[in-house]
Design a protein around this motif. Structure first.
Motif, PDB file in Angstrom:
ATOM      1  N   ASP A 110      12.731  14.011   9.813  1.00  0.00           N
ATOM      2  CA  ASP A 110      12.844  13.192   8.606  1.00  0.00           C
ATOM      3  C   ASP A 110      11.529  12.502   8.311  1.00  0.00           C
ATOM      4  O   ASP A 110      11.118  12.410   7.157  1.00  0.00           O
ATOM      5  N   ASP A 111      10.852  11.989   9.361  1.00  0.00           N
ATOM      6  CA  ASP A 111       9.577  11.310   9.155  1.00  0.00           C
ATOM      7  C   ASP A 111       8.529  12.272   8.614  1.00  0.00           C
ATOM      8  O   ASP A 111       7.754  11.929   7.734  1.00  0.00           O
ATOM      9  N   GLU A 112       8.508  13.504   9.148  1.00  0.00           N
ATOM     10  CA  GLU A 112       7.541  14.489   8.691  1.00  0.00           C
ATOM     11  C   GLU A 112       7.848  14.939   7.270  1.00  0.00           C
ATOM     12  O   GLU A 112       6.956  15.165   6.468  1.00  0.00           O
ATOM     13  N   ASP A 113       9.122  15.073   6.926  1.00  0.00           N
ATOM     14  CA  ASP A 113       9.505  15.530   5.594  1.00  0.00           C
ATOM     15  C   ASP A 113       9.136  14.518   4.526  1.00  0.00           C
ATOM     16  O   ASP A 113       8.853  14.888   3.399  1.00  0.00           O
ATOM     17  N   GLU A 114       9.127  13.241   4.863  1.00  0.00           N
ATOM     18  CA  GLU A 114       8.849  12.221   3.872  1.00  0.00           C
ATOM     19  C   GLU A 114       7.366  12.099   3.557  1.00  0.00           C
ATOM     20  O   GLU A 114       7.006  11.543   2.546  1.00  0.00           O
ATOM     21  N   LEU A 115       6.490  12.621   4.400  1.00  0.00           N
ATOM     22  CA  LEU A 115       5.047  12.506   4.196  1.00  0.00           C
ATOM     23  C   LEU A 115       4.615  13.494   3.109  1.00  0.00           C
ATOM     24  O   LEU A 115       4.846  14.688   3.198  1.00  0.00           O
ATOM     25  N   ILE A 116       3.972  12.971   2.064  1.00  0.00           N
ATOM     26  CA  ILE A 116       3.561  13.791   0.928  1.00  0.00           C
ATOM     27  C   ILE A 116       2.049  13.726   0.792  1.00  0.00           C
ATOM     28  O   ILE A 116       1.448  12.667   0.918  1.00  0.00           O
ATOM     29  N   SER A 117       1.452  14.881   0.535  1.00  0.00           N
ATOM     30  CA  SER A 117       0.025  14.952   0.276  1.00  0.00           C
ATOM     31  C   SER A 117      -0.144  15.188  -1.218  1.00  0.00           C
ATOM     32  O   SER A 117       0.457  16.095  -1.794  1.00  0.00           O
ATOM     33  N   TYR A 118      -0.972  14.360  -1.857  1.00  0.00           N
ATOM     34  CA  TYR A 118      -1.158  14.418  -3.309  1.00  0.00           C
ATOM     35  C   TYR A 118      -2.645  14.351  -3.608  1.00  0.00           C
ATOM     36  O   TYR A 118      -3.362  13.551  -3.029  1.00  0.00           O
ATOM     37  N   ALA A 119      -3.091  15.203  -4.519  1.00  0.00           N
ATOM     38  CA  ALA A 119      -4.508  15.227  -4.901  1.00  0.00           C
ATOM     39  C   ALA A 119      -4.704  14.324  -6.102  1.00  0.00           C
ATOM     40  O   ALA A 119      -3.958  14.389  -7.076  1.00  0.00           O
ATOM     41  N   CYS A 120      -5.706  13.492  -6.044  1.00  0.00           N
ATOM     42  CA  CYS A 120      -6.052  12.603  -7.156  1.00  0.00           C
ATOM     43  C   CYS A 120      -6.390  13.463  -8.369  1.00  0.00           C
ATOM     44  O   CYS A 120      -7.197  14.394  -8.261  1.00  0.00           O
ATOM     45  N   HIS A 125      -9.369  14.009  -4.465  1.00  0.00           N
ATOM     46  CA  HIS A 125      -9.249  13.472  -3.114  1.00  0.00           C
ATOM     47  C   HIS A 125      -7.780  13.542  -2.668  1.00  0.00           C
ATOM     48  O   HIS A 125      -6.885  13.153  -3.402  1.00  0.00           O
ATOM     49  N   ASP A 126      -7.531  14.074  -1.454  1.00  0.00           N
ATOM     50  CA  ASP A 126      -6.169  14.164  -0.924  1.00  0.00           C
ATOM     51  C   ASP A 126      -5.713  12.799  -0.426  1.00  0.00           C
ATOM     52  O   ASP A 126      -6.404  12.152   0.367  1.00  0.00           O
ATOM     53  N   ILE A 127      -4.535  12.400  -0.877  1.00  0.00           N
ATOM     54  CA  ILE A 127      -3.947  11.120  -0.487  1.00  0.00           C
ATOM     55  C   ILE A 127      -2.589  11.424   0.121  1.00  0.00           C
ATOM     56  O   ILE A 127      -1.794  12.174  -0.453  1.00  0.00           O
ATOM     57  N   GLU A 128      -2.302  10.859   1.296  1.00  0.00           N
ATOM     58  CA  GLU A 128      -1.006  11.058   1.941  1.00  0.00           C
ATOM     59  C   GLU A 128      -0.232   9.751   1.901  1.00  0.00           C
ATOM     60  O   GLU A 128      -0.790   8.677   2.150  1.00  0.00           O
ATOM     61  N   PHE A 129       1.052   9.861   1.574  1.00  0.00           N
ATOM     62  CA  PHE A 129       1.917   8.690   1.545  1.00  0.00           C
ATOM     63  C   PHE A 129       3.357   9.140   1.742  1.00  0.00           C
ATOM     64  O   PHE A 129       3.667  10.313   1.635  1.00  0.00           O
ATOM     65  N   ARG A 130       4.226   8.199   2.054  1.00  0.00           N
ATOM     66  CA  ARG A 130       5.643   8.490   2.224  1.00  0.00           C
ATOM     67  C   ARG A 130       6.336   8.386   0.871  1.00  0.00           C
ATOM     68  O   ARG A 130       6.108   7.453   0.125  1.00  0.00           O
ATOM     69  N   ALA A 131       7.212   9.355   0.592  1.00  0.00           N
ATOM     70  CA  ALA A 131       7.913   9.388  -0.683  1.00  0.00           C
ATOM     71  C   ALA A 131       8.760   8.137  -0.876  1.00  0.00           C
ATOM     72  O   ALA A 131       8.874   7.628  -1.989  1.00  0.00           O
ATOM     73  N   SER A 132       9.332   7.629   0.190  1.00  0.00           N
ATOM     74  CA  SER A 132      10.194   6.453   0.069  1.00  0.00           C
ATOM     75  C   SER A 132       9.407   5.190  -0.261  1.00  0.00           C
ATOM     76  O   SER A 132       9.980   4.212  -0.727  1.00  0.00           O
ATOM     77  N   ASP A 133       8.082   5.198  -0.054  1.00  0.00           N
ATOM     78  CA  ASP A 133       7.265   4.019  -0.332  1.00  0.00           C
ATOM     79  C   ASP A 133       6.730   3.985  -1.763  1.00  0.00           C
ATOM     80  O   ASP A 133       6.174   2.980  -2.184  1.00  0.00           O
ATOM     81  N   VAL A 134       6.887   5.077  -2.517  1.00  0.00           N
ATOM     82  CA  VAL A 134       6.309   5.151  -3.854  1.00  0.00           C
ATOM     83  C   VAL A 134       7.189   4.415  -4.851  1.00  0.00           C
ATOM     84  O   VAL A 134       8.394   4.619  -4.914  1.00  0.00           O
ATOM     85  N   ASP A 135       6.563   3.539  -5.626  1.00  0.00           N
ATOM     86  CA  ASP A 135       7.225   2.840  -6.727  1.00  0.00           C
ATOM     87  C   ASP A 135       6.416   3.154  -7.976  1.00  0.00           C
ATOM     88  O   ASP A 135       5.291   2.690  -8.126  1.00  0.00           O
ATOM     89  N   PHE A 136       6.964   3.966  -8.861  1.00  0.00           N
ATOM     90  CA  PHE A 136       6.215   4.435 -10.021  1.00  0.00           C
ATOM     91  C   PHE A 136       5.965   3.339 -11.049  1.00  0.00           C
ATOM     92  O   PHE A 136       5.259   3.548 -12.013  1.00  0.00           O
ATOM     93  N   ASP A 137       6.572   2.177 -10.853  1.00  0.00           N
ATOM     94  CA  ASP A 137       6.289   1.052 -11.745  1.00  0.00           C
ATOM     95  C   ASP A 137       4.977   0.371 -11.370  1.00  0.00           C
ATOM     96  O   ASP A 137       4.442  -0.415 -12.146  1.00  0.00           O
TER      97      ASP A 137
END
Length: 162
Positions: A110-120, A125-137
């Motif tokens: 579950d911890d590995e699945d939540e980690l997302i890599s996103y390119a700016c 630039h590659d940015i890694e973050f957890r999906a559950s931590d993202v607040d689109f507001d």
């Protein structure tokens, strides 16, 4: 018939019983209003029937969804199956001296699945973050270029992308 249509019929009958002169403007208005009340009562009765039918359909879908969830997910996931004992706890308290490790792998996955890599979108630039931590507001800035990671699209741009 509903109470509302019954009342509308009663009012029309009452007006007819009063033998109103329908040639007078005030009586014409009253007659038209009574017709409108009757039409509205019939329409509201039809809407109530449609609402009840729709409600029954939604409840049926909800029941089917609950059955599907039970079939797919069940509640067997929390049971301990690491040994042949009959205990169902994560920590085995019986005399078999086993240690439960059934759910250790699940938590790591579950911890590995939540980690997302996103390119700016600005600099790549590659940015890694957890999906559950993202607040689109909130506005997230790229650590490399300082520009927004999730730029807001203007309405014209959204329409062209569709």
């Amino acid at each position: 018939m509903s109470k509302l249509t019954d009342k509308a019929s009663y009012l029309k009958g009452l007006a007819a019983g009063m033998k109103l002169n329908m040639e007078k403007d005030s009586n014409k208005l009253l007659a038209e209003l009574l017709d409108m009340v009757a039409d509205m009562a019939e329409e509201m009765e039809a809407m109530a029937e449609a609402h009840e039918e729709l409600n029954e359909y939604v409840e049926s879908i909800d029941d089917d969804l609950a059955d599907l969830e039970e079939t797919l997910f069940g509640d067997d996931e929390d049971d301990c199956h690491c040994c042949d004992c009959d205990c169902e706890d994560d920590d085995c308290d019986c005399d078999c001296d086993c240690e439960c490790h059934c759910h250790d792998d699940d938590e790591e996955e579950d911890d590995e699945d939540e980690l997302i890599s996103y390119a700016c979108p600005s600099c790549g630039h590659d940015i890694e973050f957890r999906a559950s931590d993202v607040d689109f507001d909130e506005d997230y800035l790229c650590p490399a270029c300082g520009k927004p990671v999730f730029p807001e699209l203007e309405e014209d741009e959204e329409e062209t992308e569709e």
